[in-house]
Design a protein around this motif. Structure first.
Motif, mmCIF file in Angstrom:
data_model
loop_
_atom_site.group_PDB
_atom_site.id
_atom_site.type_symbol
_atom_site.label_atom_id
_atom_site.label_comp_id
_atom_site.label_asym_id
_atom_site.label_seq_id
_atom_site.Cartn_x
_atom_site.Cartn_y
_atom_site.Cartn_z
ATOM 1 N N PHE A 130 83.155 85.717 -22.541
ATOM 2 C CA PHE A 130 82.319 84.685 -21.918
ATOM 3 C C PHE A 130 80.868 84.758 -22.391
ATOM 4 C CE2 PHE A 130 85.995 84.434 -19.142
ATOM 5 C CZ PHE A 130 86.132 83.063 -19.047
ATOM 6 N N LEU B 102 81.266 82.678 -25.457
ATOM 7 C CA LEU B 102 81.463 81.277 -25.096
ATOM 8 C C LEU B 102 80.169 80.619 -24.631
ATOM 9 C CD1 LEU B 102 84.914 81.286 -23.257
ATOM 10 C CD2 LEU B 102 84.333 80.091 -25.379
ATOM 11 N N THR B 103 79.271 81.398 -24.059
ATOM 12 C CA THR B 103 77.986 80.837 -23.631
ATOM 13 C C THR B 103 77.227 80.276 -24.825
ATOM 14 O OG1 THR B 103 77.805 82.342 -21.732
ATOM 15 C CG2 THR B 103 75.756 81.370 -22.568
ATOM 16 N N ASP C 3 79.427 77.240 -26.318
ATOM 17 C CA ASP C 3 79.390 76.029 -25.495
ATOM 18 C C ASP C 3 78.016 75.370 -25.523
ATOM 19 O OD1 ASP C 3 82.048 76.056 -24.699
ATOM 20 O OD2 ASP C 3 81.672 77.376 -23.001
ATOM 21 N N ASP D 75 80.955 79.492 -17.540
ATOM 22 C CA ASP D 75 80.637 80.654 -18.378
ATOM 23 C C ASP D 75 79.834 81.677 -17.590
ATOM 24 O OD1 ASP D 75 81.932 79.540 -20.554
ATOM 25 O OD2 ASP D 75 80.108 78.671 -21.409
#
Length: 259
Positions: free
Chosen positions: A205, A208-209, A212, A243
């Motif tokens: 995550f 992914l931060t 995204d 996230d």
């Protein structure tokens, strides 16, 4: 003076003025995304703290049950933490996020925004149980550590020139792997597997931060109308909110002091 203004207009290339307009619009769009996300986190925090205050008591006469750690539950606390209603509390946020994700294209901006607020409140209701497991001090410390990491990672995703698409595809596969491992560990109850899931979850995550943020930035289009831009901002806020919450929860398993 008139000649000077004419000279200034001629000396600035049209492309430069267009880029400045796009940059200004992009900044406003991203600021709206972060504001929506931040307000969602605030609603979640207020809902979580308010729920645990209503669910616990220091008055033995008002308690209907006592947890192994000594916390005394009110009738409301027993209903959401110990009765079958707890499954509704746990699953309600999932239902809300699926509803918003699948229906957002047919919703008005105000309806989508209201659904996001409701979802954030339901997440707070669901997450209130962490106050029964971890100390308030460790929850606060983990939140600020997550906020610092999130800020740095999101800034990287916004400013980097590197294409993170390949990394994002790998990380999304990692999310599915984590979900499968979590289901398996429900039956195994392995502390080693739980530790591995938490460690991988934080890394996934965190990545992914950044991914995204870049994706949300690239979704911006200067000529979007108000409705489309509003929907994009809400879905972008929801993505970053998820996230943040997931990184916080996995990190809490490392930094949290159990009561």
């Amino acid at each position: 003076m008139s000649d000077f203004r004419n000279y200034q207009t001629r000396s600035v290339p049209a492309g430069t003025r267009a880029d400045a307009g796009i940059d200004e619009g992009l900044r406003a769009y991203m600021l709206k995304v972060y504001n929506l996300m931040g307000l969602g986190l605030l609603i979640t925090g207020i809902a979580a703290v308010g729920t645990v205050m209503l669910a616990t008591t220091n008055n033995p006469a008002a308690a209907v049950a006592t947890l192994p750690n000594g916390d005394m539950l009110t009738s409301f606390g027993y209903a959401i933490f110990a009765s079958p209603l707890r499954w509704v509390v746990m699953l309600a946020p999932l239902a809300a996020v699926f509803f918003l994700s699948f229906r957002v294209q047919s919703m008005s901006v105000s309806a989508a925004q209201t659904t996001f607020w409701v979802y954030a409140g339901l997440v707070g209701l669901s997450l209130s149980s962490i106050f029964l497991v971890y100390t308030s001090a460790s929850i606060s410390q983990t939140f600020f550590a997550t906020a610092a990491a999130f800020g740095a990672l999101s800034l990287y995703g916004y400013t980097t020139k590197r294409d993170l698409t390949a990394m994002g595809s790998f990380l999304i596969m990692g999310v599915f792997g984590i979900l499968i491992a979590m289901v398996i560990n429900i039956f195994l109850q392995s502390s080693a597997l739980s530790f591995a899931i938490s460690a991988i979850g934080v890394l996934v995550f965190a990545g992914l931060t950044a991914y995204d943020t870049q994706k949300i930035k690239e979704m911006y289009y200067e000529n979007d109308d108000t409705l489309v831009a509003g929907r994009k901002a809400i879905m972008g806020a929801l993505t970053l909110y998820l996230d943040f919450i997931n990184m916080f929860m996995f990190l809490l398993q490392f930094m949290g002091d159990r009561r």
